[in-house]
Design an enzyme around this catalytic site. Structure first.
Site, PDB file in Angstrom:
ATOM      1  N   ASP A  23      -0.837  -6.630  -2.343  1.00  0.00           N
ATOM      2  CA  ASP A  23      -1.514  -7.891  -2.655  1.00  0.00           C
ATOM      3  C   ASP A  23      -1.965  -7.938  -4.114  1.00  0.00           C
ATOM      4  O   ASP A  23      -2.254  -6.901  -4.708  1.00  0.00           O
ATOM      5  CB  ASP A  23      -2.721  -8.053  -1.714  1.00  0.00           C
ATOM      6  CG  ASP A  23      -3.231  -9.490  -1.668  1.00  0.00           C
ATOM      7  OD1 ASP A  23      -2.486 -10.397  -2.079  1.00  0.00           O
ATOM      8  OD2 ASP A  23      -4.376  -9.689  -1.219  1.00  0.00           O
ATOM      9  N   HIS A  40       5.128 -11.659  -8.884  1.00  0.00           N
ATOM     10  CA  HIS A  40       5.973 -11.123  -7.809  1.00  0.00           C
ATOM     11  C   HIS A  40       7.111 -10.283  -8.393  1.00  0.00           C
ATOM     12  O   HIS A  40       7.472  -9.252  -7.842  1.00  0.00           O
ATOM     13  CB  HIS A  40       6.545 -12.265  -6.956  1.00  0.00           C
ATOM     14  CG  HIS A  40       5.490 -13.050  -6.219  1.00  0.00           C
ATOM     15  ND1 HIS A  40       4.493 -12.448  -5.499  1.00  0.00           N
ATOM     16  CD2 HIS A  40       5.280 -14.392  -6.106  1.00  0.00           C
ATOM     17  CE1 HIS A  40       3.713 -13.386  -4.959  1.00  0.00           C
ATOM     18  NE2 HIS A  40       4.171 -14.573  -5.321  1.00  0.00           N
ATOM     19  N   LEU A 134      13.823   8.883   3.976  1.00  0.00           N
ATOM     20  CA  LEU A 134      12.750   7.913   4.201  1.00  0.00           C
ATOM     21  C   LEU A 134      13.247   6.687   4.987  1.00  0.00           C
ATOM     22  O   LEU A 134      14.307   6.149   4.679  1.00  0.00           O
ATOM     23  CB  LEU A 134      12.216   7.450   2.833  1.00  0.00           C
ATOM     24  CG  LEU A 134      11.248   6.265   2.839  1.00  0.00           C
ATOM     25  CD1 LEU A 134       9.875   6.689   3.344  1.00  0.00           C
ATOM     26  CD2 LEU A 134      11.117   5.672   1.433  1.00  0.00           C
TER      27      LEU A 134
END
Ligand code: IPE
Ligand code: IPE
Ligand code: MG
Length: 248
Positions: A23, A40, A134
């Site tokens: 955020d 962004h 991962l």
């Protein structure tokens, strides 16, 4: 914040699953007099840094909250900008992800995304499905309330069809109908940008997660602070309802 070395992280006490509420992109851009989309874009660089760090450290699962069901209510140009960014980030980084043995998964209401984008995401998932490093889980058009509603509907249908009885329903039943079925619960949840809320993210799954909140805006978040969050996690006592004495 003390400068941490990677070696200060205890390899045998790593959280198996870390989930991040990324955020602060909009505020980061605004502070620089720029449009939100600029934030962004910068946030994608942080994503790359944190994914690479996770793979290097040996984290097994990393979930990134990239777009919530509520985020559809943002201005149309921001929503379409985020969708384009998602595709371009995926295209740019796919080769590296595959090279790093990363397996890609998604959770959320993918049907609500533009069809072309879903096709690209599924193609990337398919290419990575045999990878064993991962597991990177992108939460896209995700919210816990949506997820739980879907689970309840599916379980209710099984009852109506006579496949299970109401008495058989336990938490395992519910868990197996969540998007995160087969994924262990997150042990560490990080939220950046100084907001102290969960915003509809992995509500059931993080029932016993440790939270790490930081004022740092996502574009400024770094591997160094990521290590700090993991270090913090490793120095907490997780009691799961028991007493401190029972844990020792
Ligand atoms: C990124 O931060 C999270 C997304 C929904 C993509 P924001 O866009 O929420 O940035 P702030 O919170 O407005 O600063
Ligand atoms: C949560 O951030 C969603 C994502 C990080 C994708 P928001 O910025 O949408 O959350 P609120 O509105 O501050 O709760
Ligand atoms: Mg926000």
């Amino acid at each position: 914040m003390k400068f941490l070395q990677k070696k200060e992280i205890e390899k045998d006490k790593l959280p198996k699953h870390i989930a991040i509420i990324m955020d602060g992109n909009g505020r980061w851009a605004k502070k620089r007099g720029n449009i939100r989309l600029f934030g962004h874009q910068k946030g994608v660089s942080t994503v790359n840094e944190i994914v690479t760090a996770s793979a290097e450290l040996g984290i097994e699962y990393l979930t990134l909250y990239a777009f919530s069901t509520e985020n559809w209510n943002r201005p149309q140009d921001e929503v379409s900008g985020l969708m384009s960014l998602l595709v371009s980030a995926l295209e740019k980084n796919l080769e590296k992800l595959l090279k790093n043995n990363v397996k890609l998964l998604t959770i959320g209401d993918l049907q609500s995304l533009p069809h072309e984008i879903v096709k690209k995401i599924h193609a990337a998932q398919e290419l990575s499905k045999h990878n064993t490093g991962l597991t990177l889980i992108l939460a896209l058009s995700y919210s816990s309330r949506w997820e739980i509603t879907q689970a309840v509907k599916n379980i209710a249908q099984l009852c109506i069809d006579g496949k299970i009885s109401i008495e058989d329903i336990d938490y395992n039943t519910i868990n197996s109908h969540l998007c995160t079925n087969n994924i262990p619960d997150p042990e560490l949840v990080i939220r950046t940008s100084g907001e102290y809320r969960i915003s509809n993210f992995l509500l059931l799954q993080s029932a016993y997660a440790e939270y790490y909140f930081t004022k740092t805006l996502w574009p400024d978040f770094s591997k160094q602070e990521y290590l700090q969050a993991i270090y913090d996690f490793q120095h907490r006592e997780r009691r799961f309802g028991k007493t401190g004495e029972q844990i020792k």
